[in-house]
Write an enzyme that holds these catalytic residues in place. Sequence first.
Site, mmCIF file in Angstrom:
data_model
loop_
_atom_site.group_PDB
_atom_site.id
_atom_site.type_symbol
_atom_site.label_atom_id
_atom_site.label_comp_id
_atom_site.label_asym_id
_atom_site.label_seq_id
_atom_site.Cartn_x
_atom_site.Cartn_y
_atom_site.Cartn_z
ATOM 1 N N ASP A 48 -12.681 4.674 8.388
ATOM 2 C CA ASP A 48 -12.651 6.050 7.883
ATOM 3 C C ASP A 48 -11.867 6.901 8.864
ATOM 4 O O ASP A 48 -12.021 6.756 10.080
ATOM 5 C CB ASP A 48 -14.058 6.635 7.770
ATOM 6 C CG ASP A 48 -14.868 6.055 6.621
ATOM 7 O OD1 ASP A 48 -14.308 5.329 5.781
ATOM 8 O OD2 ASP A 48 -16.075 6.338 6.559
ATOM 9 N N HIS A 62 3.445 8.418 4.867
ATOM 10 C CA HIS A 62 3.162 7.346 5.827
ATOM 11 C C HIS A 62 2.653 6.112 5.097
ATOM 12 O O HIS A 62 2.059 6.221 4.021
ATOM 13 C CB HIS A 62 2.102 7.783 6.837
ATOM 14 C CG HIS A 62 2.528 8.929 7.689
ATOM 15 N ND1 HIS A 62 1.647 9.878 8.149
ATOM 16 C CD2 HIS A 62 3.745 9.298 8.164
ATOM 17 C CE1 HIS A 62 2.300 10.774 8.875
ATOM 18 N NE2 HIS A 62 3.580 10.449 8.888
ATOM 19 N N LYS A 72 -6.073 3.297 0.200
ATOM 20 C CA LYS A 72 -6.822 4.441 0.718
ATOM 21 C C LYS A 72 -7.564 5.149 -0.411
ATOM 22 O O LYS A 72 -7.079 5.208 -1.543
ATOM 23 C CB LYS A 72 -5.877 5.459 1.368
ATOM 24 C CG LYS A 72 -5.137 4.943 2.576
ATOM 25 C CD LYS A 72 -4.165 5.977 3.096
ATOM 26 C CE LYS A 72 -3.392 5.437 4.286
ATOM 27 N NZ LYS A 72 -2.368 6.388 4.739
ATOM 28 N N TYR A 132 -10.269 10.141 4.666
ATOM 29 C CA TYR A 132 -9.815 8.983 3.907
ATOM 30 C C TYR A 132 -10.383 7.685 4.431
ATOM 31 O O TYR A 132 -10.559 7.478 5.610
ATOM 32 C CB TYR A 132 -8.297 8.924 3.782
ATOM 33 C CG TYR A 132 -7.471 9.088 5.030
ATOM 34 C CD1 TYR A 132 -6.792 8.012 5.580
ATOM 35 C CD2 TYR A 132 -7.326 10.332 5.630
ATOM 36 C CE1 TYR A 132 -5.995 8.167 6.701
ATOM 37 C CE2 TYR A 132 -6.536 10.499 6.756
ATOM 38 C CZ TYR A 132 -5.875 9.407 7.279
ATOM 39 O OH TYR A 132 -5.095 9.561 8.394
ATOM 40 N N ASP A 170 7.355 13.149 12.399
ATOM 41 C CA ASP A 170 7.628 13.102 10.961
ATOM 42 C C ASP A 170 9.037 13.580 10.626
ATOM 43 O O ASP A 170 9.629 13.128 9.645
ATOM 44 C CB ASP A 170 6.601 13.925 10.184
ATOM 45 C CG ASP A 170 5.275 13.190 10.006
ATOM 46 O OD1 ASP A 170 5.167 12.026 10.445
ATOM 47 O OD2 ASP A 170 4.350 13.780 9.429
#
Length: 181
Positions: A48, A62, A72, A132, A170
């Site tokens: 988690d 990602h 997920k 998630y 990113d």
Amino acid sequence: MKVTETELKGCFILEPTLFKDERGYFFESFNAKNFNEAIGEEVSFVQDNQSYSSKGVVRAIHYQQGKFTQAKLVRVLSGRVLDVAVDLRKGSPTFGQHFSIELSAENKKQLFIPKGFGHGFSVLSETAEFFYKCDNFYNKASEGGIVYNDPRLNIDWQIPLNEIKVSEKDLELPTMQIASL
């Protein structure tokens, strides 16, 4: 629980059944048996993760590659996000297509993102807490990604361009043409 498959095969929206009264509400956020029956496959979550972000943050697309590919199940604990799943399965009829949905603490919707997909989100509220479940452990050497403003994907993150906050890491991600699982 209401389960709806998106236009991307294997990617599902899950809406819990709420039990409300004068005290508040109750709902079952996860039940492995019901979840696996609803999506038609056996998924065992092993990790988690939780993040906290401010308005305008975009966490780019990602994914994990090879034996560390992850499915997920994502949801928002506080605030609102635009959640985005991108089909990166070569040979899939929806390869290169994306699906987006607003997830919020208020609507309590969850999104199941199967293996072979990329995932990202933008924060639409002042802050958001994002949660998630993953069916495989994170492996730094197996991570990949796609830059948030990829011209092929053309994702509308629902944030004005001058308000978008993206990490340096990113910003250096490749475009869809280069990236693939």
